[in-house]
Motif scaffolding. Structure first.
Motif, PDB file in Angstrom:
ATOM      1  N   ILE A 191       0.854  -1.194   0.000  1.00 15.16           N
ATOM      2  CA  ILE A 191       0.000   0.000   0.000  1.00 15.16           C
ATOM      3  C   ILE A 191       0.885   1.237   0.000  1.00 15.16           C
ATOM      4  CG2 ILE A 191      -1.681   1.315   1.364  1.00 15.16           C
ATOM      5  CD1 ILE A 191      -2.784  -1.325   2.390  1.00 15.16           C
ATOM      6  N   PHE A 192       0.530   2.185  -0.862  1.00 15.84           N
ATOM      7  CA  PHE A 192       1.263   3.451  -0.866  1.00 15.84           C
ATOM      8  C   PHE A 192       0.757   4.276   0.315  1.00 15.84           C
ATOM      9  CE2 PHE A 192       2.061   3.381  -5.757  1.00 15.84           C
ATOM     10  CZ  PHE A 192       2.905   2.294  -5.576  1.00 15.84           C
ATOM     11  N   SER A 193       1.667   4.558   1.185  1.00 17.69           N
ATOM     12  CA  SER A 193       1.274   5.087   2.481  1.00 17.69           C
ATOM     13  C   SER A 193       0.865   6.547   2.416  1.00 17.69           C
ATOM     14  CB  SER A 193       2.430   4.900   3.453  1.00 17.69           C
ATOM     15  OG  SER A 193       2.030   5.267   4.735  1.00 17.69           O
ATOM     16  N   ASP A 194       0.339   6.983   3.523  1.00 18.01           N
ATOM     17  CA  ASP A 194      -0.315   8.271   3.605  1.00 18.01           C
ATOM     18  C   ASP A 194       0.659   9.434   3.697  1.00 18.01           C
ATOM     19  OD1 ASP A 194       0.031   6.500   5.660  1.00 18.01           O
ATOM     20  OD2 ASP A 194      -1.246   7.561   7.057  1.00 18.01           O
ATOM     21  N   MET A 195       0.901  10.071   2.570  1.00 14.12           N
ATOM     22  CA  MET A 195       1.687  11.302   2.553  1.00 14.12           C
ATOM     23  C   MET A 195       0.781  12.362   1.942  1.00 14.12           C
ATOM     24  SD  MET A 195       5.398   9.791   1.411  1.00 14.12           S
ATOM     25  CE  MET A 195       4.803   8.879   0.023  1.00 14.12           C
ATOM     26  N   SER A 196       0.575  13.436   2.666  1.00  7.57           N
ATOM     27  CA  SER A 196      -0.478  14.381   2.273  1.00  7.57           C
ATOM     28  C   SER A 196      -0.002  15.339   1.199  1.00  7.57           C
ATOM     29  CB  SER A 196      -0.923  15.181   3.496  1.00  7.57           C
ATOM     30  OG  SER A 196       0.115  16.055   3.896  1.00  7.57           O
ATOM     31  N   ARG A 203       2.784  18.089  -7.140  1.00  8.31           N
ATOM     32  CA  ARG A 203       3.346  17.341  -8.274  1.00  8.31           C
ATOM     33  C   ARG A 203       3.848  15.969  -7.817  1.00  8.31           C
ATOM     34  NH1 ARG A 203       2.272  18.333 -13.145  1.00  8.31           N
ATOM     35  NH2 ARG A 203       4.331  18.486 -14.083  1.00  8.31           N
ATOM     36  N   ALA A 204       4.466  15.919  -6.655  1.00  5.05           N
ATOM     37  CA  ALA A 204       4.958  14.635  -6.156  1.00  5.05           C
ATOM     38  C   ALA A 204       3.792  13.715  -5.814  1.00  5.05           C
ATOM     39  CB  ALA A 204       5.834  14.865  -4.924  1.00  5.05           C
ATOM     40  N   TRP A 205       2.777  14.302  -5.176  1.00  2.00           N
ATOM     41  CA  TRP A 205       1.574  13.515  -4.831  1.00  2.00           C
ATOM     42  C   TRP A 205       0.929  12.994  -6.111  1.00  2.00           C
ATOM     43  CZ3 TRP A 205      -3.689  12.883  -5.163  1.00  2.00           C
ATOM     44  CH2 TRP A 205      -4.340  12.267  -4.084  1.00  2.00           C
ATOM     45  N   GLU A 206       0.914  13.869  -7.108  1.00  2.00           N
ATOM     46  CA  GLU A 206       0.320  13.507  -8.395  1.00  2.00           C
ATOM     47  C   GLU A 206       1.099  12.355  -9.043  1.00  2.00           C
ATOM     48  OE1 GLU A 206       0.503  16.798 -11.063  1.00  2.00           O
ATOM     49  OE2 GLU A 206      -0.295  15.667 -12.757  1.00  2.00           O
ATOM     50  N   ALA A 207       2.426  12.382  -8.930  1.00  2.00           N
ATOM     51  CA  ALA A 207       3.248  11.322  -9.522  1.00  2.00           C
ATOM     52  C   ALA A 207       2.901   9.975  -8.893  1.00  2.00           C
ATOM     53  CB  ALA A 207       4.732  11.640  -9.333  1.00  2.00           C
ATOM     54  N   ILE A 208       2.729   9.964  -7.569  1.00  3.39           N
ATOM     55  CA  ILE A 208       2.397   8.704  -6.895  1.00  3.39           C
ATOM     56  C   ILE A 208       0.980   8.270  -7.286  1.00  3.39           C
ATOM     57  CG2 ILE A 208       2.166   7.570  -4.649  1.00  3.39           C
ATOM     58  CD1 ILE A 208       4.175   9.624  -3.552  1.00  3.39           C
ATOM     59  N   ALA A 209       0.089   9.247  -7.380  1.00  5.09           N
ATOM     60  CA  ALA A 209      -1.289   8.931  -7.790  1.00  5.09           C
ATOM     61  C   ALA A 209      -1.314   8.377  -9.213  1.00  5.09           C
ATOM     62  CB  ALA A 209      -2.167  10.175  -7.675  1.00  5.09           C
ATOM     63  N   LEU A 210      -0.504   8.967 -10.089  1.00  8.09           N
ATOM     64  CA  LEU A 210      -0.412   8.482 -11.469  1.00  8.09           C
ATOM     65  C   LEU A 210       0.064   7.035 -11.502  1.00  8.09           C
ATOM     66  CD1 LEU A 210       1.317  11.203 -13.701  1.00  8.09           C
ATOM     67  CD2 LEU A 210      -0.825  10.007 -14.159  1.00  8.09           C
TER      68      LEU A 210
END
Lengths: 543, 366
Positions: A191-196, A203-210
């Motif tokens: 599981i990709f853990s909770d980083m807000s 952009r970093a959050w978006e990369a993980i979401a992508l």
């Protein structure tokens, strides 16, 4: 002779020293421009030189003033060792070097507790590396073929009922489900853990979401990503991709205003809900987002002004486990019509077994997962004293919780997920596999994801500046100039490639022990070269 | 690898038939013991088919302890058969002093089927504890119309010792499940020898239960009768008992519990909600290693199935009078040389094959 002022901070007090070769430097300025911490600056140095200016050798000794790159001796601007200067220098003229005689820890407490990001630098010991997958199928039973066999690498996420509780009726020799049971999703055990959004740049959050969406849609791996405390973009909340996300609710409830408003417009249920009680990096503390990182878009998502956002250490209004289960779990289950697993995340602690036992005995059957976060978990910002001196290793605690469930015959009913240091050495599959054999259903990872995006921080004191808003890799900052350093697509691809290899490596670990399903709790597959570890975990000691 | 076998016949057969089925399969460490469960007994037990039969091997002291317990718990002895061994020199057998097969009548106050089933189990468990604590013997089964014999040594010599080659009509049954090998994983103990028996269910398995630890840790809290674990094959029996006797699910769900379908396949099934619920609730009963199972049910039917990767062999064949299941076909060829071999069944990895009491063979895929 000038008096030496020993209370002044000098560069040799700092944890990193800049090694600079003026003779190679062309004064292009790239390093100074690239250093987000202002740890280096241009200065002038008197230099004694012997030069010859004529056609024939006419050596002449002279004193000249030359521009050089100098290290700042200001504690606030201390070099973090991120190495961006070295990365950008075209002539290999500069690099940071670790200073074993650093006095920074001692000298930095003038303005209150030291704050930083990253993970513990003091308790980074590796129990998992002292464990080996030692029960290999040899002659008694065949090893499997990692490339050809079908492997079921999936973990349950949701409340599992005991067989006797299943609402079956018998009709024509077939069992039929009489009524609904708690929702259980079979997800990928990573599981990709909770980083807000806030701790990370959008952009970093978006990369993980992508990467999450790609792994689900294109690779057939149902990897879930937890949003972290701070909400999610409304567009994503209202998209079909929401099903890959576990929405987190933490003690500050940041972002939930938007989430609740988006509910009527959701086209699919979220993958899950995670109630964050605590985190391994700073147990007992709530989330912390320094004002430096509360940019306009973060203010918008969270509905807050620009200020340091300190989540309280507890969910307000909860005073007992039983009440927590009834109030929070029930209301969050109800919010999504009891169709979405609701799990809970706690910092690993000496009390974890008691918590798990309480959840297991919950009469409502509404706790869909127990996430245990160990001391080696990462954070965007915390007091260093918390990072290094509070918390609990996760390996033995997962084992303790599993065995507590075994004792009651309840193993598997509330899936266990372990995190905090998984993949610290880069080998997440090996770590995950061993955790699973010890009783975890899966693992969660955070730090390794941002390291794949380009984060250079580590548990040896490198960088760890996630709290400053000056992240040199554009990952943990909201500064638009810095964020541009991150290539979202390449970052996402790196994560996807890593997870695909993780999957192959899991097969390479399952095949030799002859298993095509995840060996949850199969502790007989493990041995340890450390007697104390073997004894504690109840596995075979070997040497 | 254990070789396992079973014979089901319309006419009662002698144990020698089972031995003839097993002996051709000998390889390596095989044939280091002999164990069998006979069900649907005739011969000297014909008159007591509805009375529980106690099978035990013990010392004289053990026999006294058992008698004391049975007397004090109101079991009335009806019949007894104590084999007179043929103690030829140089037999390879580690014999116990006494082998006792004794029919009892139920205590008066126990008259329902369920109460009797529970009482018989509790009695066997109590006797086992008494004999374990004193080190004076072993009790294998206590059930109507079921006889169990287990011994360590060469099966031929064990048969000689018990005069099983004589075929004298004393010891015959319609159903025999047998195995000729001692467990190699753990200490050689009589309780580790298949077939295992629990409340009418008999099972032997060849294979390696790689989920032994998981199975054991889960089963320990499921039922008081799930004890011992001297062999990793006991788990197969306990799961069979749990699914059929405790959960009361139809037999076709047993295979779904021990070798669940992969998630990809589950998704395509109409009954996926039920199968998924079973898979997640009984994940700890999955058998993930190579194995073949032969089981006898309380009503006399027999079944066989394999692991989901088909890593262990089994074949079933027969004629109008007898059907047998065997790890290897050479066993069938020995006892049923004239059968139609084109009708032999080699079950696939998703299949369960069942022999009914009229010897009708049914097979289905999970």
């Amino acid at each position: 002779m000038e008096a030496i002022k020993v209370q002044d901070i000098a560069v040799n007090d700092l944890p990193w020293r800049i090694e600079y070769d003026a003779s190679r430097c062309t004064r292009c300025g790239s390093c100074v421009a690239g250093c987000t911490f202002h740890a280096i600056e241009f200065g002038v140095r008197r230099q004694s030189m012997t030069v010859s200016k004529e056609n024939t050798p006419m050596p002449e000794h002279t004193q000249v003033a030359v521009t050089v790159v100098k290290q700042s001796s200001d504690l606030k601007n201390a070099c973090r060792g991120c190495g961006m200067c070295e990365r950008v220098c075209p002539n290999d003229a500069i690099r940071p070097v670790r200073n074993p005689d650093s006095r920074k820890t001692l000298l930095s407490r003038d303005n209150g507790p030291i704050k930083r990001g990253g993970r513990t630098n003091l308790n980074a010991q590796r129990t998992l590396d002292k464990i080996i997958v030692g029960r290999i199928s040899q002659m008694t039973d065949p090893s499997l073929d990692a490339a050809r066999h079908t492997f079921d690498i999936r973990a349950p996420f949701g409340r599992v009922l005991s067989a006797k509780e299943l609402p079956f009726t018998l009709s024509g020799g077939q069992l039929k489900m009489k009524k609904r049971v708690p929702p259980v999703k079979w997800i990928y055990p990573l599981i990709f853990s909770d980083m807000s959004i806030g701790a990370l740049s959008t952009r970093a959050w978006e990369a993980i979401a992508l990467a999450t969406a790609y792994l689900n849609e294109k690779c057939g791996l149902p990897v879930m990503m937890s949003s972290g405390e701070g909400g999610m973009p409304v567009k994503l909340l209202e998209s079909k991709y929401l099903k890959y996300f576990i929405i987190q609710i933490a003690s500050g409830h940041f972002g939930w205003n938007r989430i609740i408003k988006a509910m009527p417009h959701m086209v699919t249920d979220p993958g899950g809900v995670l109630i964050k009680i605590g985190q391994g990096a700073k147990p007992g503390d709530g989330g912390l987002l320094p004002a430096e990182k509360v940019a306009e878009h973060v203010q918008a998502i969270r509905g807050v002004p620009k200020a340091t956002l300190s989540s309280p250490p507890n969910h307000q209004g909860l005073y007992s486990i039983e009440e927590s289960v009834q109030k929070m779990h029930l209301s969050l289950n109800a919010a999504f019509g009891f169709r979405v697993p609701v799990a809970i995340k706690c910092a690993a602690s000496s009390t974890s077994v008691a918590v798990y036992n309480n959840l297991l005995r919950d009469p409502y059957k509404i706790c869909g997962g127990f996430f245990l976060d160990g001391i080696q978990g990462g954070t965007g910002a915390a007091n260093e004293v918390s990072l290094d001196h509070t918390g609990h290793p996760v390996v033995s605690k997962i084992r303790d919780c599993y065995l507590a469930a075994v004792k009651q015959g309840l193993q598997g009913q509330i899936p266990l997920f372990g995190g905090g240091g998984i993949g610290m050495t880069g080998n997440a599959a090996a770590d995950a596999f061993k955790m699973i054999c010890l009783g975890a259903n899966g693992v969660f990872v955070g730090k390794i994801l941002i390291q794949l995006l380009g984060c250079v921080g580590n548990e040896n004191g490198r960088c760890n500046a996630c709290n400053t808003g000056k992240c040199p890799t554009g990952i943990c900052t909201q500064d638009p100039r810095l964020v541009k350093r991150l290539d979202v697509d390449r970052g996402a691809q790196k994560i996807v490639d890593y997870v695909l290899t993780f999957d192959q490596e899991m097969r390479k670990l399952m095949a030799p022990i002859g298993n095509s399903s995840l060996p949850v709790g199969r502790s007989d597959a493990l041995v340890s070269t450390d007697k104390a570890i073997a004894d504690k975990l109840g596995i075979q000691y070997v040497c | 690898m254990c070789r396992i076998g079973a014979v089901k016949s319309k006419v009662p057969i002698h144990p020698s038939k089972a031995l003839h089925l097993m002996l051709p399969q000998q390889e390596g460490h095989d044939n280091s013991g002999f164990a069998m469960v006979m069900q649907d007994l005739f011969g000297i037990f014909s008159g007591y088919k509805d009375k529980p039969l106690l099978s035990l091997a013990c010392t004289q002291q053990g026999a006294h302890l058992v008698e004391d317990y049975m007397d004090s718990h109101n079991f009335v002895q009806l019949a007894e058969w104590i084999p007179v061994p043929d103690k030829k020199p140089n037999l390879d057998i580690k014999a116990m002093p006494y082998y006792i097969f004794r029919n009892y009548d139920y205590p008066e106050h126990v008259d329902t089927k369920e109460a009797r089933e529970e009482l018989l189990l509790d009695t066997r468990l109590a006797l086992r504890k008494i004999l374990d604590d004193s080190g004076e013997g072993y009790v294998y089964s206590f059930w109507p119309d079921v006889l169990t014999l287990k011994e360590i040594g060469d099966p031929r010599d064990i048969a000689t010792y018990f005069r099983l080659w004589d075929d004298n009509g004393c010891l015959v049954a319609r159903n025999i499940i047998a195995q000729c090998r001692q467990n190699t994983n753990y200490d050689i103990v009589r309780y580790a020898a298949h077939p295992f028996f629990l409340q009418g269910y008999t099972l032997c398995a060849n294979g390696e239960n790689t989920f032994f630890t998981k199975n054991k840790e889960f089963q320990k809290s499921l039922h008081r009768g799930y004890i011992g674990y001297e062999s990793d094959s006991q788990n197969f029996l306990y799961t069979l008992h749990y699914v059929l006797h405790e959960l009361k699910w139809p037999i076709n769900y047993y295979k779904h519990v021990i070798t669940p379908l992969p998630f990809e396949e589950l998704e395509t099934r109409e009954d996926k909600d039920v199968l998924l619920a079973i898979r997640q609730s009984l994940a700890n009963l999955e058998i993930n290693g190579p194995n073949t199972i032969i089981a006898g049910l309380p009503d006399g039917r027999m079944m066989t199935c394999c692991d989901s990767k088909k890593l262990r062999p089994v074949v079933l064949g027969g004629d109008d009078e007898t059907v047998a299941i065997s790890s290897e076909v050479c066993g069938l060829n020995e006892i049923l040389p004239n059968r139609d071999t084109t009708k032999d069944i080699y079950p696939n990895e998703r299949e369960v094959v069942m022999i009914g009491n009229d010897l009708e063979v049914t097979r289905w895929k999970q």
